[in-house]
Motif scaffolding. Structure first.
Motif, PDB file in Angstrom:
ATOM      1  N   ALA A   4       5.223   7.889  -7.242  1.00  0.00           N
ATOM      2  CA  ALA A   4       4.515   7.075  -8.030  1.00  0.00           C
ATOM      3  C   ALA A   4       4.344   5.375  -7.721  1.00  0.00           C
ATOM      4  O   ALA A   4       5.244   4.995  -7.039  1.00  0.00           O
ATOM      5  CB  ALA A   4       5.037   7.049  -9.532  1.00  0.00           C
ATOM      6  N   VAL A   5       3.134   4.932  -7.785  1.00  0.00           N
ATOM      7  CA  VAL A   5       2.821   3.556  -7.450  1.00  0.00           C
ATOM      8  C   VAL A   5       2.439   2.482  -8.601  1.00  0.00           C
ATOM      9  O   VAL A   5       1.635   3.045  -9.115  1.00  0.00           O
ATOM     10  CB  VAL A   5       1.766   3.449  -6.263  1.00  0.00           C
ATOM     11  CG1 VAL A   5       1.320   2.358  -5.618  1.00  0.00           C
ATOM     12  CG2 VAL A   5       2.105   4.434  -4.804  1.00  0.00           C
ATOM     13  N   ILE A   6       3.080   1.751  -8.572  1.00  0.00           N
ATOM     14  CA  ILE A   6       2.772   0.515  -9.570  1.00  0.00           C
ATOM     15  C   ILE A   6       2.071  -0.349  -8.620  1.00  0.00           C
ATOM     16  O   ILE A   6       2.632  -1.264  -7.813  1.00  0.00           O
ATOM     17  CB  ILE A   6       3.940   0.134 -10.382  1.00  0.00           C
ATOM     18  CG1 ILE A   6       4.700   1.298 -11.167  1.00  0.00           C
ATOM     19  CG2 ILE A   6       3.427  -0.976 -11.242  1.00  0.00           C
ATOM     20  CD1 ILE A   6       6.009   0.627 -11.647  1.00  0.00           C
TER      21      ILE A   6
ATOM     22  N   GLU B 289      10.012   9.010  -5.904  1.00  0.00           N
ATOM     23  CA  GLU B 289      10.079   7.764  -5.516  1.00  0.00           C
ATOM     24  C   GLU B 289       9.205   6.962  -6.285  1.00  0.00           C
ATOM     25  O   GLU B 289       7.944   7.591  -6.711  1.00  0.00           O
ATOM     26  CB  GLU B 289      10.084   7.496  -3.909  1.00  0.00           C
ATOM     27  CG  GLU B 289       8.562   8.113  -3.418  1.00  0.00           C
ATOM     28  CD  GLU B 289       8.545   7.697  -1.975  1.00  0.00           C
ATOM     29  OE1 GLU B 289       9.207   6.958  -1.407  1.00  0.00           O
ATOM     30  OE2 GLU B 289       7.379   7.909  -1.462  1.00  0.00           O
ATOM     31  N   VAL B 290       9.446   5.818  -6.654  1.00  0.00           N
ATOM     32  CA  VAL B 290       8.759   4.820  -7.127  1.00  0.00           C
ATOM     33  C   VAL B 290       8.536   3.534  -6.325  1.00  0.00           C
ATOM     34  O   VAL B 290       9.520   2.894  -6.035  1.00  0.00           O
ATOM     35  CB  VAL B 290       8.968   4.422  -8.532  1.00  0.00           C
ATOM     36  CG1 VAL B 290       8.315   3.445  -9.099  1.00  0.00           C
ATOM     37  CG2 VAL B 290       9.128   5.773  -9.686  1.00  0.00           C
TER      38      VAL B 290
ATOM     39  N   TYR C 118       1.222   5.298   2.371  1.00  0.00           N
ATOM     40  CA  TYR C 118       2.740   5.199   2.618  1.00  0.00           C
ATOM     41  C   TYR C 118       3.121   6.448   2.165  1.00  0.00           C
ATOM     42  O   TYR C 118       4.258   6.993   2.778  1.00  0.00           O
ATOM     43  CB  TYR C 118       3.024   4.168   1.600  1.00  0.00           C
ATOM     44  CG  TYR C 118       4.654   4.314   1.474  1.00  0.00           C
ATOM     45  CD1 TYR C 118       5.649   3.660   2.356  1.00  0.00           C
ATOM     46  CD2 TYR C 118       5.120   4.811   0.333  1.00  0.00           C
ATOM     47  CE1 TYR C 118       6.854   3.680   1.991  1.00  0.00           C
ATOM     48  CE2 TYR C 118       6.455   4.849   0.065  1.00  0.00           C
ATOM     49  CZ  TYR C 118       7.461   4.407   1.003  1.00  0.00           C
ATOM     50  OH  TYR C 118       8.994   4.611   0.716  1.00  0.00           O
ATOM     51  N   ALA C 119       2.622   7.130   1.072  1.00  0.00           N
ATOM     52  CA  ALA C 119       3.319   8.233   0.438  1.00  0.00           C
ATOM     53  C   ALA C 119       3.620   9.474   1.202  1.00  0.00           C
ATOM     54  O   ALA C 119       2.539   9.660   2.237  1.00  0.00           O
ATOM     55  CB  ALA C 119       2.603   8.729  -0.832  1.00  0.00           C
ATOM     56  N   ASN C 120       4.638  10.212   1.066  1.00  0.00           N
ATOM     57  CA  ASN C 120       5.004  11.426   1.689  1.00  0.00           C
ATOM     58  C   ASN C 120       4.165  12.552   1.059  1.00  0.00           C
ATOM     59  O   ASN C 120       4.028  13.420   1.685  1.00  0.00           O
ATOM     60  CB  ASN C 120       6.431  11.445   1.791  1.00  0.00           C
ATOM     61  CG  ASN C 120       7.044  10.639   2.686  1.00  0.00           C
ATOM     62  OD1 ASN C 120       6.678  10.085   3.844  1.00  0.00           O
ATOM     63  ND2 ASN C 120       8.279   9.879   2.256  1.00  0.00           N
TER      64      ASN C 120
ATOM     65  N   SER D  79      -5.173  11.972  -4.266  1.00  0.00           N
ATOM     66  CA  SER D  79      -4.771  12.734  -3.074  1.00  0.00           C
ATOM     67  C   SER D  79      -4.955  11.952  -1.593  1.00  0.00           C
ATOM     68  O   SER D  79      -5.786  11.054  -1.399  1.00  0.00           O
ATOM     69  CB  SER D  79      -5.607  14.101  -2.761  1.00  0.00           C
ATOM     70  OG  SER D  79      -5.558  14.526  -1.368  1.00  0.00           O
ATOM     71  N   LYS D  80      -4.018  12.106  -0.788  1.00  0.00           N
ATOM     72  CA  LYS D  80      -3.911  11.403   0.673  1.00  0.00           C
ATOM     73  C   LYS D  80      -5.174  11.643   1.151  1.00  0.00           C
ATOM     74  O   LYS D  80      -5.613  10.877   2.197  1.00  0.00           O
ATOM     75  CB  LYS D  80      -2.894  11.959   1.201  1.00  0.00           C
ATOM     76  CG  LYS D  80      -1.501  11.192   0.775  1.00  0.00           C
ATOM     77  CD  LYS D  80      -0.171  11.753   1.634  1.00  0.00           C
ATOM     78  CE  LYS D  80      -0.132  11.117   3.044  1.00  0.00           C
ATOM     79  NZ  LYS D  80       0.126   9.645   2.890  1.00  0.00           N
ATOM     80  N   ASP D  81      -5.869  12.803   0.780  1.00  0.00           N
ATOM     81  CA  ASP D  81      -6.932  13.099   1.653  1.00  0.00           C
ATOM     82  C   ASP D  81      -8.250  12.235   1.251  1.00  0.00           C
ATOM     83  O   ASP D  81      -9.280  12.107   1.905  1.00  0.00           O
ATOM     84  CB  ASP D  81      -7.670  14.707   0.939  1.00  0.00           C
ATOM     85  CG  ASP D  81      -6.830  15.907   1.345  1.00  0.00           C
ATOM     86  OD1 ASP D  81      -6.211  15.407   2.442  1.00  0.00           O
ATOM     87  OD2 ASP D  81      -6.844  16.751   0.861  1.00  0.00           O
ATOM     88  N   LEU D  82      -8.078  11.024   0.421  1.00  0.00           N
ATOM     89  CA  LEU D  82      -8.974  10.104  -0.052  1.00  0.00           C
ATOM     90  C   LEU D  82      -8.681   8.911   0.803  1.00  0.00           C
ATOM     91  O   LEU D  82      -9.453   7.855   0.641  1.00  0.00           O
ATOM     92  CB  LEU D  82      -8.793   9.934  -1.529  1.00  0.00           C
ATOM     93  CG  LEU D  82      -9.418  10.889  -2.364  1.00  0.00           C
ATOM     94  CD1 LEU D  82      -9.118  10.540  -3.796  1.00  0.00           C
ATOM     95  CD2 LEU D  82     -10.969  11.188  -2.258  1.00  0.00           C
TER      96      LEU D  82
END
Length: 197
Positions: A7-9, A46-47, A84-86, A136-139
């Protein structure tokens, strides 16, 4: 419950209407973003926080990512979070959205994990809610292209992708008044916090 994903803030923005940095709104000695993050970390691995400077929140336990593409608003912050996200899917929300509806987020997460889509977006009347959604990371390349072309409207960036829209009536079954989409834009909006915390 098993925790999964990132999650990203987003903690950027000029906060011109508020008159001070919204990411540093405090409630009883804690930043609002800490209270938001604490709720999110009950369902996410993770946040992380995305800010214009890596050292902005040095005292917090959460990872702070520095914008890879500065001065590009939410698009730049989301690009950074996706890079960044896994996990394949990333949940994004803004630092000035004080209401975390965990059941609704879990519902969106399930859709993201079980359907072949690029993002899960709630509908709100004629509009969508791009800042309370999964991407999605595809973006990543779509965001990169939008930033390079200075086309920063989130919907323009993702409109040709595979979007799973959540109908407003479904969202209202989780939140009758759609209160989780509330933003704190003006000083008077801070009164909302007294009702929540």
């Amino acid at each position: 419950m098993n925790k999964t994903g990132t999650a990203v803030i987003l903690c950027g923005g000029k906060s011109s209407r508020m008159g001070f940095d919204k990411s540093k709104i405090e409630i009883e000695g804690k930043y609002l973003i800490e209270l938001i993050a604490k709720k999110l970390e009950t369902i996410f691995d993770e946040v992380v926080l995305v800010a214009e400077k890596k050292d902005k929140f040095k005292k917090l336990k959460y990872t702070v990512l520095e914008d890879l593409k500065k001065e590009y608003g939410p698009a730049g912050g989301m690009y950074t979070g996706l890079k960044y996200a896994n996990s394949k899917y990333v949940f994004f929300m803004a630092c000035d959205m004080p209401i975390v509806n965990l059941e609704y987020i879990k519902y969106m997460m399930k859709i993201a994990e079980e359907s072949d889509c690029d993002c899960v977006l709630p509908r709100n009347g004629k509009w969508i809610e791009p800042m309370y959604a999964f991407y999605s990371k595809d973006l990543i390349k779509d965001f990169e292209k939008g930033i390079d072309n200075n086309n920063l409207l989130l919907y323009d960036i993702i409109k040709s992708s595979r979007i799973h829209y959540i109908p407003e009536e479904v969202t209202r079954s989780y939140s009758k008044d759609l209160e989780m989409f509330v933003n704190l834009n003006y000083v008077k909006d801070l009164e909302i916090l007294k009702k929540i915390y």
